[in-house]
Design an enzyme around this catalytic site. Structure first.
Site, PDB file in Angstrom:
ATOM      1  N   SER A   1       5.127  -4.770  -2.422  1.00  0.00           N
ATOM      2  CA  SER A   1       5.022  -3.328  -2.674  1.00  0.00           C
ATOM      3  C   SER A   1       5.557  -2.566  -1.465  1.00  0.00           C
ATOM      4  O   SER A   1       6.723  -2.710  -1.116  1.00  0.00           O
ATOM      5  CB  SER A   1       3.572  -2.964  -3.002  1.00  0.00           C
ATOM      6  OG  SER A   1       3.474  -1.678  -3.550  1.00  0.00           O
TER       7      SER A   1
ATOM      8  N   GLY B   1       0.819  -1.213   0.000  1.00  0.00           N
ATOM      9  CA  GLY B   1       0.000   0.000   0.000  1.00  0.00           C
ATOM     10  C   GLY B   1       0.844   1.251   0.000  1.00  0.00           C
ATOM     11  O   GLY B   1       0.340   2.342   0.292  1.00  0.00           O
ATOM     12  N   GLY B   2       2.116   1.089  -0.319  1.00  0.00           N
ATOM     13  CA  GLY B   2       2.984   2.256  -0.442  1.00  0.00           C
ATOM     14  C   GLY B   2       3.218   3.002   0.853  1.00  0.00           C
ATOM     15  O   GLY B   2       3.574   4.193   0.828  1.00  0.00           O
TER      16      GLY B   2
END
Length: 523
Positions: free
Chosen positions: A219, A137-138
Site C-alpha cells: 500500500s 498506511g497511505g
C-alpha cells in the site's frame, strides 16, 4: 454491520507474541552497542535508533543520522514507539493498530528492527540476502512496531535477514509546508533513505550482504518502494530488487498544495504569515496537540501527500518509467483479488461514488461502469472499481513499462480464508496477504491450507529476494505485456509450491482499465 466474531478472531493476529528471552547477543554498529536476543534460531534486535529524535528544532527537518561510539550496550529487546499516527477512520485504526495492545506513539520514533538467523554474524564468508520492509498506511499512518510485521518466521524459515523501519507519516512526514524547500518536504521518504543507508553500512555486522538488499512495501509502503525506484538510477540504488504489494506511484501534481499545512497552522494558533516565525511557532506546539487535531477537528484535511520536488518524488513518473530513467532492478508487483473491498465498506450508491471520484470529468457514467461488471450489484461494482482504480491499473502500467528496462514478475493473490473474513464480502482483501508473507497468522484459527500457503508464499517471496532475475515459483514466467504470464496465486485452493501458480493473460485482468485510465490519476 461487521462480523464482530470474525473480527475478534482476526484481531488476535495482532496480539503481541510472547517469548521467553534466551541468550543475549550484542552487536557494535554505527548506532553504538546494542544487545538483543538470540532465541530459537533467530537473533532479534528491536528498537535500534538510526536517526536523531526529530523533535524541537528538528521537527519538519530532514532526518539526522544517529551515530554513537558508546560502549555501554543499549537495550534492543523491545520495539520502539510508532511515529505520531493519523488514522483515516476508527475502522482502519481497529484493523491496523493492534487495538488490544496498541504501540506507544512518540515523535521520537526513528527506530528499526533486525531479525537474522542465529550465527549469521559469525559466518564471514556467507553473507545473507536482506529484506527491508516499508509498512503501509497511505503515508498517513503505520508503524514497524506491530507484531504482525515481526520478522522471526521469515528470517528463520527462509534464511534471510529482515529489517523493518519506522518513517514519519501525515503532517510530520509529508508536511507540504511553504516554509520548507520543496526537497525538504517529503521527510518520510528521506527517513526511508536514511534507513537504507544505515542498512548498507551496518547489515554486515548482522551477517547480511549489503549488495543483496531488496525493498518491499505494501500500500503506502509499495508507493514508497515505487518512489525509491523512480529517484534512483541503476548506478546508485541502495537495493537490487523491489517488491510492490498493492500499490505503486502515479504522477504527482506539479503544483504543490499548502492548504492542509496552512489550515493546521491557523487552527493550532500559529496564524502568522508563512515564514520562519510561523514554522518556529509550530515547532513549539506539543506533538500530542497536533495529533489530537489531525485525528479530530482536522481529520477531514488531506495528509500524506508527497510534493513533486524532482529529488525524492516527481510529477512525470510515467514518463520516467517510459524513458528508463529509474533504478533498473527486477521488480515483483501485483495486488489482491479483492483489494477494493476494504475501501468500499458502507458504499452502495454508485452514482454518489462516481461523483466522489470525479468520473463526470472523464465522461464515465453508471451505465459504463455497470457494463464493465455486468454480474455484480452496485456494492460489488464499487469494490471492483476501487480495486482497478487504486491497484490493478497502476500495477498494469508499471509492469508494462518496467518490463522494457528490467525483469518483472506480476501477480494477483486470491486466497480468501474463513478466519480473515472480518467484514462482509472481504474476500482476499487489502492487507490479508501479509500474514502469509510474515508467517504471523493466528495458529488457533488458521486452517491447514492457510498454514501451508504461508510456507509456500514465504518461499516465493524469499526466492525472489535471493535471485530476483529468476522465476520465484514453478510455472511463473517473466512478465511480457499481452502474454499468458500473470501469476494468479492460490485461486483454486492450491497452496503448495508446485501448484500455487496458474497463469493468465494480462488482458483478462486489465480490461476494465480501458475505462478507468480515463480518470485523472494525478495526486
Amino acid at each position: 454491520m461487521l462480523h464482530m466474531q470474525g473480527l475478534t478472531r482476526w484481531l488476535s493476529l495482532l496480539v503481541t507474541v510472547t517469548t521467553t528471552l534466551a541468550g543475549p547477543i550484542t552487536v557494535n554498529i554505527t548506532s553504538g552497542s546494542w544487545t538483543g536476543v538470540d532465541e530459537d534460531g533467530v537473533m532479534s534486535f528491536k528498537g535500534v535508533r538510526f536517526g536523531e529524535a526529530p523533535v524541537g528544532h528538528l521537527r519538519f527537518e530532514p532526518p539526522v543520522p544517529f551515530v554513537s561510539s558508546a560502549t555501554k550496550a543499549s537495550d534492543a529487546t523491545r520495539l520502539g514507539p510508532s511515529c505520531i499516527q493519523k488514522f483515516i477512520n476508527g475502522f482502519h485504526e481497529m484493523l491496523f493498530n493492534n487495538p488490544q495492545d496498541p504501540p506507544e506513539e512518540d515523535e521520537d520514533c526513528l527506530f528499526l528492527n533486525v531479525w537474522a538467523p542465529s550465527g549469521s554474524a559469525s559466518q564471514e564468508n556467507i553473507k545473507k540476502p536482506v529484506l527491508i520492509w516499508f509498512f503501509g498506511g497511505g503515508l498517513v499512518f503505520g508503524t514497524a512496531s506491530l507484531p504482525a510485521y515481526d520478522g522471526t518466521s521469515l528470517a528463520k524459515n527462509q534464511d534471510i535477514i529482515v529489517v523493518t523501519i519506522n518513517y514519519r507519516t501525515n503532517i510530520f512526514g509529508f508536511p507540504s509546508s511553504p516554509e520548507l524547500p520543496l526537497e525538504a518536504n517529503n521527510l518520510g521518504f528521506l527517513d526511508q533513505e536514511l534507513a537504507m543507508a544505515w542498512v548498507k553500512e551496518n547489515i554486515v555486522q548482522f551477517g547480511g550482504d549489503p549488495e543483496q538488499v531488496s525493498i518491499m512495501g505494501q500500500s503506502g509502503g509499495a508507493f514508497s518502494v515505487a518512489s525509491a525506484l523512480l529517484r534512483h538510477s541503476a548506478d546508485d540504488a541502495p537495493f537490487r530488487a523491489g517488491i510492490l504489494i498493492s500499490g505503486a506511484s502515479p504522477d504527482l501534481s506539479p503544483t504543490p498544495s499548502f492548504t492542509t499545512f496552512n489550515e493546521v497552522s491557523t487552527a493550532l494558533g500559529c496564524d502568522q504569515s508563512p515564514g520562519d516565525e510561523r514554522l518556529a511557532c509550530l515547532r513549539n506546539v506539543p506533538a500530542e496537540t497536533i495529533r489530537t487535531f489531525i485525528n479530530g477537528p482536522g481529520a477531514h484535511l488531506s495528509y500524506g501527500r508527497p510534493v513533486a520536488d524532482n529529488v525524492t518524488a516527481f510529477a512525470n513518473n510515467m514518463e520516467r518509467l517510459q524513458s528508463g530513467d529509474v533504478a533498473q532492478v527486477p521488480i515483483y508487483i501485483g495486488n489482491t483479488q479483492d483489494d477494493g473491498s476494504l475501501f468500499a465498506v458502507g458504499q452502495s450508491n454508485l452514482t454518489a461514488f462516481l461523483d466522489g471520484i470525479g468520473a463526470s470529468a472523464a465522461q464515465i457514467t453508471p451505465y459504463d461502469v455497470r457494463s464493465v461488471y455486468p454480474d455484480l450489484n452496485d456494492s460489488a461494482v464499487i469494490a471492483a472499481s476501487l480495486r482497478e482504480i487504486m491497484f490493478t491499473c497502476s500495477a498494469s502500467l508499471w509492469a508494462a513499462r518496467y518490463a522494457d528496462v528490467s525483469t518483472v514478475f506480476r501477480y494477483e493473490y486470491g486466497a480468501a480464508f474463513a478466519d480473515l473474513q472480518v467484514f462482509p464480502n472481504a474476500g482476499a482483501w487489502h492487507w490479508t496477504d501479509l500474514q502469509e508473507i510474515f508467517g504471523n497468522y493466528n495458529a488457533s484459527t488458521a486452517s491447514p491450507d492457510e498454514v501451508e500457503l504461508s510456507k509456500t508464499y514465504q518461499t516465493i517471496v524469499a526466492n525472489f529476494i535471493k535471485a530476483p532475475n529468476t522465476s520465484p515459483a514453478p510455472n511463473w514466467p517473466k512478465y511480457v505485456p499481452g502474454s499468458q504470464n500473470v501469476a494468479r496465486i492460490a485461486y483454486k485452493g492450491n497452496v503448495e509450491l508446485n501448484n500455487v501458480v496458474e497463469t493468465v493473460q494480462n488482458d483478462l485482468l486489465d480490461a476494465p482499465c480501458a475505462l478507468w485510465n480515463r480518470l485523472d490519476s494525478t495526486i
